[in-house]
Design an enzyme around this catalytic site. Structure first.
Site, mmCIF file in Angstrom:
data_model
loop_
_atom_site.group_PDB
_atom_site.id
_atom_site.type_symbol
_atom_site.label_atom_id
_atom_site.label_comp_id
_atom_site.label_asym_id
_atom_site.label_seq_id
_atom_site.Cartn_x
_atom_site.Cartn_y
_atom_site.Cartn_z
ATOM 1 N N CYS A 113 0.898 -1.174 0.048
ATOM 2 C CA CYS A 113 0.071 0.031 -0.124
ATOM 3 C C CYS A 113 0.915 1.315 -0.075
ATOM 4 C CB CYS A 113 -0.788 -0.005 1.238
ATOM 5 S SG CYS A 113 -2.020 1.329 1.247
ATOM 6 N N CYS A 114 1.998 1.240 0.716
ATOM 7 C CA CYS A 114 2.730 2.593 0.797
ATOM 8 C C CYS A 114 3.540 2.507 -0.567
ATOM 9 C CB CYS A 114 3.863 2.286 1.966
ATOM 10 S SG CYS A 114 3.410 2.591 3.587
ATOM 11 N N CYS A 197 -0.707 7.831 7.920
ATOM 12 C CA CYS A 197 -1.877 7.660 7.529
ATOM 13 C C CYS A 197 -2.693 7.251 8.676
ATOM 14 C CB CYS A 197 -2.132 6.558 6.489
ATOM 15 S SG CYS A 197 -1.268 7.169 5.019
ATOM 16 N N CYS A 200 -2.943 3.598 10.109
ATOM 17 C CA CYS A 200 -1.609 3.222 10.413
ATOM 18 C C CYS A 200 -0.902 3.995 11.303
ATOM 19 C CB CYS A 200 -0.648 3.130 9.184
ATOM 20 S SG CYS A 200 -1.614 1.884 7.790
ATOM 21 N N CYS A 225 8.059 3.681 5.748
ATOM 22 C CA CYS A 225 7.131 3.466 4.571
ATOM 23 C C CYS A 225 7.827 3.274 3.344
ATOM 24 C CB CYS A 225 6.434 4.706 4.555
ATOM 25 S SG CYS A 225 7.253 6.124 4.167
HETATM 26 FE FE1 SF4 Z 1 -1.153 2.532 3.161
HETATM 27 FE FE2 SF4 Z 1 -0.727 2.780 5.819
HETATM 28 FE FE3 SF4 Z 1 1.203 3.158 3.963
HETATM 29 FE FE4 SF4 Z 1 -0.842 5.020 4.337
HETATM 30 S S1 SF4 Z 1 0.656 4.343 5.949
HETATM 31 S S2 SF4 Z 1 0.222 4.201 2.574
HETATM 32 S S3 SF4 Z 1 -2.702 3.605 4.592
HETATM 33 S S4 SF4 Z 1 0.073 1.118 4.538
#
Ligand code: SF4
Length: 231
Positions: A113-114, A197, A200, A225
């Protein structure tokens, strides 16, 4: 530009953040500050006292807290900077969510996701720059204990990265915020220290390390991240 970055780091290692930032601004035209929406706002305050019109970028992952969105525009209104917001590629986000839902990071780890919401937009933010400035500090994460004040960016070949706050403690950052009347993200008043985020990031209790509020379900050595990691 050919430049002895190790020598520059030695020269700047014991300097105050303002001097390090001033040097970065003198040396590079294609330079921008990376702003996370948290206490790294001190860099924007410092830079605005050196030069007007400094470029600043922030990454809107689509998952930030409402308080962070409010804060980004407070900063935009307060300082004479050019603040650009980068968004992720919507087709990549849609594809991930179609396959795995909105919270895949709790089961699969945060890298995927990051990678979509932060790492790829950062590549675009850095594309036309020679140098970027971050709010990373040595004491903010076990992964950062050897952080130089200036380095060849290990994650982005050809770029130079300045970390003017590398040798400052969190207390020094907050002393500066209060002394200089710098605006801050209201989440800090609710126990949030390191802010990312919403799904998280969590508030921490007194005595917990600031990074305990990020990706707490993962090993402490993996709580980055990806935007600062060697590819
Ligand atoms: Fe995705 Fe969490 Fe990374 Fe944000 S911090 S980009 S929601 S995994």
């Amino acid at each position: 530009m050919t430049m002895d970055i190790e020598k520059l780091d030695e020269e700047l290692e014991s300097k105050e953040p303002q001097e390090i930032l001033k040097r970065a601004i003198e040396l590079f035209d294609r330079i921008a500050i990376s702003f996370s929406g948290a206490e790294d706002v001190v860099l924007i305050d410092m830079a605005s006292k050196i030069k007007e019109g400094m470029e600043v970028f922030t990454l809107d992952t689509g998952r930030l807290h409402p308080e962070t969105y409010d804060f980004i525009d407070i900063v935009r209104d307060r300082y004479p900077v050019k603040l650009k917001v980068y968004f992720p590629d919507y087709s990549e986000v849609e594809s991930l969510v179609d396959k795995k839902g909105l919270f895949s990071f709790y089961a699969d780890g945060h890298e995927e996701c990051c990678g979509i919401r932060k790492v790829e937009p950062l590549e675009r933010a850095l594309k036309d720059l020679d140098c970027w400035v971050t709010g990373q500090r040595k004491d903010s994460n076990v992964t950062r204990k050897d952080l130089p004040v200036v380095q060849r960016d290990p994650a982005h070949e050809g770029k130079v990265k300045f970390n003017p706050l590398a040798n400052w403690s969190l207390k020094q950052v907050w002393d500066y915020i209060h002394r200089e009347n710098v605006p801050y993200n209201k989440l800090h008043e609710r126990g949030f220290v390191s802010i990312g985020c919403a799904p998280c990031t969590r508030a921490i209790t007194p005595g917990e390390h600031e990074r305990a509020g990020r990706w707490w379900w993962e090993d402490a050595t993996k709580r980055e991240c990806g935007i600062h990691l060697r590819k």
